[in-house]
Write a protein that holds these residues in place. Structure first.
Motif, short mmCIF file in Angstrom:
data_model
loop_
_atom_site.label_atom_id
_atom_site.label_comp_id
_atom_site.label_asym_id
_atom_site.label_seq_id
_atom_site.Cartn_x
_atom_site.Cartn_y
_atom_site.Cartn_z
N GLN A 70 0.86 -1.17 0.00
CA GLN A 70 0.00 0.00 0.00
C GLN A 70 0.90 1.23 0.00
O GLN A 70 1.66 1.45 0.95
CB GLN A 70 -0.91 -0.01 1.22
N PRO A 71 0.83 2.04 -1.05
CA PRO A 71 1.75 3.18 -1.14
C PRO A 71 1.60 4.18 0.01
O PRO A 71 2.59 4.70 0.50
CB PRO A 71 1.38 3.85 -2.46
N LEU A 72 0.38 4.41 0.46
CA LEU A 72 0.18 5.36 1.56
C LEU A 72 0.83 4.84 2.84
O LEU A 72 1.48 5.60 3.56
CB LEU A 72 -1.32 5.59 1.78
N GLN A 73 0.69 3.57 3.08
CA GLN A 73 1.29 2.99 4.28
C GLN A 73 2.82 3.05 4.19
O GLN A 73 3.50 3.33 5.18
CB GLN A 73 0.83 1.54 4.43
N ARG A 74 3.35 2.81 3.02
CA ARG A 74 4.81 2.85 2.83
C ARG A 74 5.33 4.27 3.07
O ARG A 74 6.33 4.46 3.75
CB ARG A 74 5.16 2.38 1.43
N LEU A 114 8.02 8.37 6.42
CA LEU A 114 7.95 9.64 7.13
C LEU A 114 8.16 9.43 8.64
O LEU A 114 8.90 10.18 9.28
CB LEU A 114 6.59 10.30 6.89
N GLY A 115 7.55 8.40 9.20
CA GLY A 115 7.74 8.10 10.62
C GLY A 115 9.19 7.77 10.94
O GLY A 115 9.73 8.20 11.96
#
Length: 93
Positions: A10-14, A19-20
């Motif tokens: 999932q690109p958003l999760q990646r 970022l985190g």
């Protein structure tokens, strides 16, 4: 038979994980850089009073104070969402 599609992630999760990790590395670097600063002087009456604490908290440490508040808010919302999601599968309400 059902064919399984290849997992692309999932690109958003990646991006959230990247970022985190970047924020964590930045905070760790700041911690390491600040640990080599000279130690502060002895405590004075201004530093241990509520007035002195409030002055420092809302001037020097305003951004970290706001970030901690935001993280606590996100943690409470996430805990409520997880509790609601897992609580509905157990039975009727």
């Amino acid at each position: 038979q059902r064919e399984e599609a290849p997992y692309h992630g999932q690109p958003l999760q990646r991006w959230a994980a990247v970022l985190g990790a970047a924020v964590f590395c930045g905070m760790l670097a700041m911690l390491l850089l600040r640990s080599h600063l000279p130690s502060p002087g002895p405590l004075t009456e201004d530093l241990v009073s509520f007035k002195g604490l409030a002055a420092d908290l809302f001037s020097i440490y305003l951004l970290p104070f706001e970030i901690v508040g935001l993280l606590l808010l996100v943690a409470v919302i996430a805990a409520a969402a997880v509790a609601k999601r897992t609580g509905t599968t157990g039975g009727e309400r």
